[in-house]
Scaffold this active site. Structure first.
Site, PDB file in Angstrom:
ATOM      1  CB  THR A 105       0.554  22.477  -6.237  1.00 53.71           C
ATOM      2  OG1 THR A 105       0.559  23.781  -6.119  1.00 53.71           O
ATOM      3  CG2 THR A 105      -0.164  21.938  -7.567  1.00 53.71           C
ATOM      4  CE  LYS A 162      -0.636  25.799  -8.643  1.00 54.59           C
ATOM      5  NZ  LYS A 162      -0.136  27.104  -8.903  1.00 54.59           N
ATOM      6  CE  LYS A 196       3.672  19.566  -6.639  1.00 53.36           C
ATOM      7  NZ  LYS A 196       3.758  20.254  -5.330  1.00 53.36           N
TER       8      LYS A 196
HETATM    9  P1  NAD Z   1       9.858  24.280  -0.640  1.00 52.65           P
HETATM   10  O1  NAD Z   1      10.703  23.133  -1.040  1.00 52.65           O
HETATM   11  O2  NAD Z   1      10.512  25.465  -0.600  1.00 52.65           O
HETATM   12  O3  NAD Z   1       8.950  24.241   0.834  1.00 52.65           O
HETATM   13  C1  NAD Z   1       8.432  23.136   1.379  1.00 52.65           C
HETATM   14  C2  NAD Z   1       8.919  22.866   2.698  1.00 52.65           C
HETATM   15  O4  NAD Z   1       8.223  21.731   3.478  1.00 52.65           O
HETATM   16  C3  NAD Z   1      10.427  22.728   3.049  1.00 52.65           C
HETATM   17  O5  NAD Z   1      10.936  23.824   3.869  1.00 52.65           O
HETATM   18  C4  NAD Z   1      10.522  21.395   3.480  1.00 52.65           C
HETATM   19  O6  NAD Z   1      11.539  21.309   4.628  1.00 52.65           O
HETATM   20  C5  NAD Z   1       9.338  21.295   4.330  1.00 52.65           C
HETATM   21  N1  NAD Z   1       8.793  19.893   4.608  1.00 52.65           N
HETATM   22  C6  NAD Z   1       8.917  18.714   3.983  1.00 52.65           C
HETATM   23  N2  NAD Z   1       8.496  17.540   4.554  1.00 52.65           N
HETATM   24  C7  NAD Z   1       7.800  18.388   5.960  1.00 52.65           C
HETATM   25  C8  NAD Z   1       7.207  17.578   6.887  1.00 52.65           C
HETATM   26  N3  NAD Z   1       6.978  16.319   7.147  1.00 52.65           N
HETATM   27  N4  NAD Z   1       7.010  18.257   7.965  1.00 52.65           N
HETATM   28  C9  NAD Z   1       7.216  19.717   7.980  1.00 52.65           C
HETATM   29  N5  NAD Z   1       7.800  20.593   6.909  1.00 52.65           N
HETATM   30  C10 NAD Z   1       8.044  19.736   5.821  1.00 52.65           C
HETATM   31  O7  NAD Z   1       8.539  24.473  -1.421  1.00 52.65           O
HETATM   32  P2  NAD Z   1       7.872  25.595  -2.083  1.00 52.65           P
HETATM   33  O8  NAD Z   1       8.492  26.481  -3.068  1.00 52.65           O
HETATM   34  O9  NAD Z   1       7.554  26.484  -0.733  1.00 52.65           O
HETATM   35  O10 NAD Z   1       6.775  25.021  -2.551  1.00 52.65           O
HETATM   36  C11 NAD Z   1       5.353  24.550  -1.584  1.00 52.65           C
HETATM   37  C12 NAD Z   1       4.204  24.285  -2.144  1.00 52.65           C
HETATM   38  O11 NAD Z   1       3.662  25.209  -3.297  1.00 52.65           O
HETATM   39  C13 NAD Z   1       4.435  23.000  -3.451  1.00 52.65           C
HETATM   40  O12 NAD Z   1       3.479  22.206  -3.088  1.00 52.65           O
HETATM   41  C14 NAD Z   1       4.477  23.851  -4.621  1.00 52.65           C
HETATM   42  O13 NAD Z   1       4.057  23.103  -5.745  1.00 52.65           O
HETATM   43  C15 NAD Z   1       3.559  24.915  -4.537  1.00 52.65           C
HETATM   44  N6  NAD Z   1       3.806  26.244  -5.168  1.00 52.65           N
HETATM   45  C16 NAD Z   1       5.142  26.627  -5.434  1.00 52.65           C
HETATM   46  C17 NAD Z   1       5.329  27.674  -6.029  1.00 52.65           C
HETATM   47  C18 NAD Z   1       6.555  28.326  -6.261  1.00 52.65           C
HETATM   48  O14 NAD Z   1       6.915  29.220  -7.121  1.00 52.65           O
HETATM   49  N7  NAD Z   1       7.341  28.057  -5.461  1.00 52.65           N
HETATM   50  C19 NAD Z   1       4.187  28.304  -6.650  1.00 52.65           C
HETATM   51  C20 NAD Z   1       2.898  28.003  -6.571  1.00 52.65           C
HETATM   52  C21 NAD Z   1       2.758  26.827  -5.722  1.00 52.65           C
END
Ligand code: NAD
Length: 289
Positions: free
Chosen positions: A87, A162, A237
């Site tokens: 997102t 979204k 966010k």
């Molecule tokens: P998260 O923080 O668990 O995962 C993000 C991952 O990206 C981490 O493991 C981090 O180490 C990695 N990362 C950061 N910088 C990086 C880079 N430069 N290269 C490689 N890896 C890198 O977050 P999440 O909960 O998995 O969410 C991910 C996305 O999905 C977000 O944009 C969030 O808004 C969206 N989202 C989350 C949910 C939820 O319920 N968690 C629901 C819908 C959408």
């Protein structure tokens, strides 16, 4: 298919695992998270993208996405598709798509709803922006990771869908919580309040499917001491993204702004961080004495 998967956190990890389980060859890269089962570890984002038919990203925000896109686009083969499921802001989604198109690749913005449970169970909903051909290429992967993929339009349309959806969600959750808190003050039984509203014109997903009052309606985070679920800081966010999009598009979104300000207050100045976004109800109860 050969897939590069970058960002293997709470969401990306199980999504990548589901692709591997379905028989795809998945190379993963994350700066911190461990490799999920069945995913081979690449040494860099560029290495994960090299030779891939589709590169999927699942990252925290638009700035990080732009940085990763700078690394992976030069490594991708012409005709491959870059599919971002994070997102992020609409402007970043469009900028990355333009950069990929200019290098001869397809690009999709494909944010999800359904949360961690949906990622694990392969039941996410994808809202997708980008050209038909790229959508058709990635559709079989959406079918594995999710239950539904809606092609919303050109680049940025997925992110637009979204944040509009989540703006409605933030506003209706607050409205539902403040109405419950008012009902409490008026001495109205919560179950009666639910029985009436859930079948009257005040009904919504927040009331009917995710009721913020414990012990009422279907099971929800309220029944688990407001553990997320969908954390208040993630709602904040998304509300910041919708307000940023509203100011850059010149749209007036006063209720979205109020919702953003209230979640900012809750997360940054009160005890909302780490709680489910429906914990607005005990917050109002506390304020109401
Ligand atoms: P998260 O923080 O668990 O995962 C993000 C991952 O990206 C981490 O493991 C981090 O180490 C990695 N990362 C950061 N910088 C990086 C880079 N430069 N290269 C490689 N890896 C890198 O977050 P999440 O909960 O998995 O969410 C991910 C996305 O999905 C977000 O944009 C969030 O808004 C969206 N989202 C989350 C949910 C939820 O319920 N968690 C629901 C819908 C959408």
């Amino acid at each position: 298919m050969k897939i590069g998967f970058i960002g293997l956190g709470n969401m990306g990890g199980p999504m990548a695992a589901n692709l591997a389980k379905a028989g795809h060859e998945v190379a993963g890269f994350d700066t911190a998270a461990p490799m999920p089962e069945g995913v081979s570890k690449a040494d860099s984002a560029a290495a994960a993208a090299t030779g891939a038919d589709v590169v999927i990203t699942m990252l925290p925000n638009g700035k990080i996405l732009r940085g990763v896109a700078d690394q992976v686009i030069p490594a991708m083969a012409a005709g491959a598709v870059l599919c971002d499921c994070s997102t992020v802001d609409v402007d970043s989604a469009r900028a990355v798509a333009e950069q990929a198109n200019a290098a001869g690749m397809g690009a999709l913005d494909a944010p999800v709803s359904g949360g961690i449970g949906g990622a694990q169970g392969g039941t996410l909903t994808f809202m997708v922006g980008g050209p038909d051909a790229a959508f058709a290429t990635v559709q079989p992967l959406f079918d594995i990771m999710g239950q539904k993929a809606v092609h919303c339009g050109e680049a940025g349309a997925g992110q637009a869908a979204k944040i509009c959806n989540n703006m409605i969600l933030g506003v209706t959750m607050i409205a539902t919580c403040e109405a419950f808190a008012l009902a409490d003050k008026l001495g109205l039984d919560r179950q009666k309040m639910f029985d009436v509203v859930s079948t009257s014109s005040g009904y919504s997903w927040s009331m009917n499917a995710y009721c913020p009052a414990p012990g009422i309606g279907p099971k929800s985070p309220a029944d688990n001491d407001y553990k997320p679920g969908f954390a208040a800081e993630l709602m904040l966010k998304d509300l910041n993204l919708s307000q940023d999009a509203a100011s850059s598009a010149g749209a007036d979104t006063p209720m979205g702004r109020q919702a953003r300000d209230l979640y900012a207050q809750f997360v940054e100045h009160e005890d909302g961080r780490g709680k489910d976004f429906s914990a607005m109800l005990p917050r109002f109860n506390k304020l109401n004495g």
